[in-house]
Design a protein around this motif. Structure first.
Motif, PDB file in Angstrom:
ATOM      1  N   LEU A  39       0.827  -1.204   0.000  1.00 30.81           N
ATOM      2  CA  LEU A  39       0.000   0.000   0.000  1.00 30.81           C
ATOM      3  C   LEU A  39       0.867   1.263   0.000  1.00 30.81           C
ATOM      4  N   LYS A  40       1.922   1.255   0.792  1.00 29.78           N
ATOM      5  CA  LYS A  40       2.806   2.420   0.859  1.00 29.78           C
ATOM      6  C   LYS A  40       3.473   2.671  -0.490  1.00 29.78           C
ATOM      7  N   ALA A  41       3.878   1.611  -1.147  1.00 34.68           N
ATOM      8  CA  ALA A  41       4.512   1.760  -2.466  1.00 34.68           C
ATOM      9  C   ALA A  41       3.530   2.352  -3.478  1.00 34.68           C
ATOM     10  N   LYS A  42       2.277   1.923  -3.412  1.00 32.85           N
ATOM     11  CA  LYS A  42       1.259   2.466  -4.324  1.00 32.85           C
ATOM     12  C   LYS A  42       1.000   3.942  -4.038  1.00 32.85           C
ATOM     13  N   ALA A  43       0.912   4.300  -2.765  1.00 33.09           N
ATOM     14  CA  ALA A  43       0.660   5.695  -2.404  1.00 33.09           C
ATOM     15  C   ALA A  43       1.789   6.600  -2.865  1.00 33.09           C
ATOM     16  N   ARG A  44       2.999   6.128  -2.671  1.00 34.07           N
ATOM     17  CA  ARG A  44       4.140   6.939  -3.088  1.00 34.07           C
ATOM     18  C   ARG A  44       4.188   7.083  -4.608  1.00 34.07           C
ATOM     19  N   LYS A 112      19.794  16.583   8.611  1.00 35.90           N
ATOM     20  CA  LYS A 112      18.740  16.273   7.648  1.00 35.90           C
ATOM     21  C   LYS A 112      19.127  15.085   6.770  1.00 35.90           C
ATOM     22  N   GLN A 113      20.350  15.077   6.312  1.00 33.93           N
ATOM     23  CA  GLN A 113      20.784  14.005   5.434  1.00 33.93           C
ATOM     24  C   GLN A 113      20.745  12.657   6.141  1.00 33.93           C
ATOM     25  N   ARG A 114      21.185  12.637   7.383  1.00 27.93           N
ATOM     26  CA  ARG A 114      21.275  11.365   8.097  1.00 27.93           C
ATOM     27  C   ARG A 114      19.921  10.884   8.625  1.00 27.93           C
ATOM     28  N   PHE A 115      19.122  11.812   9.159  1.00 30.23           N
ATOM     29  CA  PHE A 115      17.905  11.399   9.846  1.00 30.23           C
ATOM     30  C   PHE A 115      16.620  11.714   9.077  1.00 30.23           C
ATOM     31  N   MET A 116      16.557  12.866   8.413  1.00 35.82           N
ATOM     32  CA  MET A 116      15.310  13.284   7.792  1.00 35.82           C
ATOM     33  C   MET A 116      15.065  12.615   6.449  1.00 35.82           C
ATOM     34  N   VAL A 117      16.105  12.462   5.649  1.00 33.62           N
ATOM     35  CA  VAL A 117      15.925  11.901   4.306  1.00 33.62           C
ATOM     36  C   VAL A 117      15.366  10.472   4.363  1.00 33.62           C
ATOM     37  N   PRO A 118      15.912   9.571   5.203  1.00 36.36           N
ATOM     38  CA  PRO A 118      15.306   8.231   5.280  1.00 36.36           C
ATOM     39  C   PRO A 118      13.868   8.260   5.800  1.00 36.36           C
ATOM     40  N   LEU A 119      13.567   9.213   6.694  1.00 40.56           N
ATOM     41  CA  LEU A 119      12.200   9.358   7.184  1.00 40.56           C
ATOM     42  C   LEU A 119      11.296   9.847   6.063  1.00 40.56           C
ATOM     43  N   ARG A 120      11.778  10.789   5.307  1.00 41.70           N
ATOM     44  CA  ARG A 120      11.050  11.313   4.151  1.00 41.70           C
ATOM     45  C   ARG A 120      10.703  10.218   3.156  1.00 41.70           C
ATOM     46  N   ASP A 121      11.633   9.287   2.949  1.00 39.09           N
ATOM     47  CA  ASP A 121      11.462   8.240   1.956  1.00 39.09           C
ATOM     48  C   ASP A 121      10.733   7.010   2.485  1.00 39.09           C
ATOM     49  N   GLU A 123      11.761   4.922   4.689  1.00 42.23           N
ATOM     50  CA  GLU A 123      12.662   3.813   4.999  1.00 42.23           C
ATOM     51  C   GLU A 123      12.780   3.571   6.501  1.00 42.23           C
ATOM     52  N   THR A 124      12.528   4.619   7.299  1.00 38.64           N
ATOM     53  CA  THR A 124      12.676   4.515   8.749  1.00 38.64           C
ATOM     54  C   THR A 124      11.445   5.080   9.442  1.00 38.64           C
ATOM     55  N   ARG A 125      11.365   4.796  10.748  1.00 33.11           N
ATOM     56  CA  ARG A 125      10.401   5.428  11.640  1.00 33.11           C
ATOM     57  C   ARG A 125      11.198   6.091  12.759  1.00 33.11           C
ATOM     58  N   SER A 126      10.494   6.800  13.646  1.00 32.16           N
ATOM     59  CA  SER A 126      11.180   7.533  14.710  1.00 32.16           C
ATOM     60  C   SER A 126      10.296   7.585  15.943  1.00 32.16           C
ATOM     61  N   ALA A 127      10.828   8.150  17.019  1.00 36.18           N
ATOM     62  CA  ALA A 127      10.068   8.322  18.261  1.00 36.18           C
ATOM     63  C   ALA A 127      10.454   9.650  18.902  1.00 36.18           C
ATOM     64  N   PHE A 128       9.578  10.122  19.776  1.00 39.53           N
ATOM     65  CA  PHE A 128       9.806  11.379  20.494  1.00 39.53           C
ATOM     66  C   PHE A 128       9.799  11.064  21.977  1.00 39.53           C
ATOM     67  N   LEU A 129      10.915  11.277  22.661  1.00 39.73           N
ATOM     68  CA  LEU A 129      11.079  10.914  24.066  1.00 39.73           C
ATOM     69  C   LEU A 129      11.052  12.179  24.914  1.00 39.73           C
ATOM     70  N   MET A 130       9.902  12.405  25.557  1.00 45.67           N
ATOM     71  CA  MET A 130       9.731  13.609  26.379  1.00 45.67           C
ATOM     72  C   MET A 130       9.217  13.259  27.773  1.00 45.67           C
ATOM     73  N   THR A 131       8.105  12.527  27.841  1.00 48.33           N
ATOM     74  CA  THR A 131       7.436  12.236  29.111  1.00 48.33           C
ATOM     75  C   THR A 131       8.280  11.313  29.988  1.00 48.33           C
ATOM     76  N   GLU A 132       8.232  11.554  31.309  1.00 50.82           N
ATOM     77  CA  GLU A 132       8.997  10.736  32.249  1.00 50.82           C
ATOM     78  C   GLU A 132       8.089  10.210  33.354  1.00 50.82           C
ATOM     79  N   PRO A 133       8.346   8.993  33.858  1.00 46.87           N
ATOM     80  CA  PRO A 133       7.477   8.413  34.886  1.00 46.87           C
ATOM     81  C   PRO A 133       7.669   8.994  36.279  1.00 46.87           C
TER      82      PRO A 133
END
Length: 402
Positions: A39-44, A112-121, A123-133
């Motif tokens: 599905l992702k390949a078709k959307a792209r 951007k080259q290392r982290f954003m470009v693969p996310l843009r394409d 190829e990768t996913r990411s996470a946001f680490l803010m909240t603490e227990p």
């Protein structure tokens, strides 16, 4: 919008049962259902990709947005929100959208080259680490995770939780908020830094279910960071600028949640109406009983009010910027999930015992709706901010009421 609608109808809706069948047959924390990648390949291939980014002065060689405004994206996000995994098919899934925007606005060319470009394409996913227990993270000044400079590196120590996507098999990096200078002014103690997932010292302690739903393979995780060393050039924007980045990141994310909440309301109301028309009690269709007529009418009013408020917030963001639109963003972040929660709850009531089972998808819909009242700041934080803005209109310079 019509292109997205057609894609949803032609490709995504028919794939829902296939997706769930494949998901049940694999290790959900380590593998991706094959249909999903198709599905992702078709959307792209159809150009329906990264469509969440509005026009920006930050467009560069690494990324050029499709050019939709927030107002134009709102109904598209609502369409995607009708099916839980649809946003990711179009590479418009949180928290990647927010992380992408952080890199796009604040990242260096190297970042951007290392982290954003693969996310843009995709190829990768990411996470946001803010909240603490260990602290009340609704006041982000409380965050205690340490980011300490040692030569050409930063050393990170702390514990995070509700880190959505941190354990995804394709998660490649985290954006982490922590404290670089505990002696600085309260809003200049925090910084954000890029942390590759495979850095030594990172432990995924456990995944955290939402009312029993684990949301694999995305999930939500508790993450322990012990003497995690990353290059100094991974710091975003500069020391003490974490709050500045957070405000740029969270504004769009909050209305994206609201857009999806509106989709949830529409789905729940549709399920309610179909169920009530198909069942009879006390001599007539349940839909004809006055209590349900009242509930249906109120739900339709609330959906339209939420949609208009969301569009107003989006319009303000497009025309005067996120900072000037903060009241409207707070309003829709407060209103939409509460309205959605009530409408889903009434849909559950309309389905009787079936509503709390997995047969109709309403129990999971309720769980996913309820958590949005905590996501990107709990209701109380936004209510406090909104109330203070309202009171400020009537205060005299000396603090007394006018």
């Amino acid at each position: 919008m019509e292109r997205v609608r057609a894609f949803m109808d032609e490709h995504i809706v028919p794939a829902v049962p296939i997706y769930h069948q494949q998901l049940a047959a694999i290790d959900r924390w380590a593998e991706i259902p094959p249909i999903f990648e198709q599905l992702k390949a078709k959307a792209r291939a159809e150009g329906l990709w990264n469509i969440f980014m509005p026009p920006s002065e930050h467009d560069d060689a690494f990324f050029t947005s499709v050019g939709l405004t927030n107002v134009e994206y709102a109904p598209i996000a609502e369409l995607m929100g009708r099916i839980s995994f649809a946003s990711e098919v179009f590479n418009c899934m949180a928290p990647d959208t927010g992380n992408f925007e952080v890199l796009h606005r604040y990242g260096t060319p190297e970042q951007k080259q290392r982290f954003m470009v693969p996310l843009r394409d995709g190829e990768t996913r990411s996470a946001f680490l803010m909240t603490e227990p260990a602290v009340a993270s609704s006041d982000a000044r409380n965050i205690q995770t340490e980011i300490r400079r040692e030569g050409d590196e930063y050393v990170i120590n702390g514990r995070k939780w509700w880190s959505s996507g941190a354990g995804h098999p394709r998660c490649a990096f985290y954006i982490l908020m922590g404290k670089t200078d505990p002696d600085a002014a309260p809003y200049h103690q925090q910084s954000m830094i890029l942390v590759p997932r495979d850095t030594p010292g990172i432990t995924l302690v456990r995944h955290l279910p939402v009312f029993g739903y684990d949301h694999a393979p995305h999930g939500h995780f508790e993450v322990l960071l012990e003497n995690v060393r990353v290059p100094a050039e991974n710091l975003l924007l500069g020391e003490g600028r974490g709050f500045e980045i957070a405000q740029g990141r969270l504004g769009p994310g909050r209305i994206h949640h609201a857009m999806r909440n509106i989709a949830t309301m529409e789905v729940a109301l549709e399920k309610t109406c179909r169920r009530l028309l198909s069942r009879r009690a006390f001599g007539k269709a349940i839909a004809e009983h006055s209590v349900w007529e009242e509930r249906i009418a109120r739900a339709r009013c609330e959906i339209e009010m939420a949609r208009l408020l969301c569009l107003k917030a989006a319009h303000m963001m497009d025309t005067v910027g996120n900072k000037e639109a903060r009241a409207e963003i707070a309003m829709i972040k407060i209103a939409a999930p509460k309205m959605a929660q009530r409408i889903v709850d009434e849909a559950i009531q309309a389905h009787g015992g079936g509503g709390v089972s997995d047969d109709f998808g309403l129990a999971e819909l309720w769980a996913n709706t309820r958590i949005v009242r905590l996501t990107d700041g709990p209701d109380e934080v936004h209510e406090r901010q909104l109330a203070r803005m309202e009171l400020a209109k009537y205060r005299e310079p000396d603090g007394a009421a006018s």
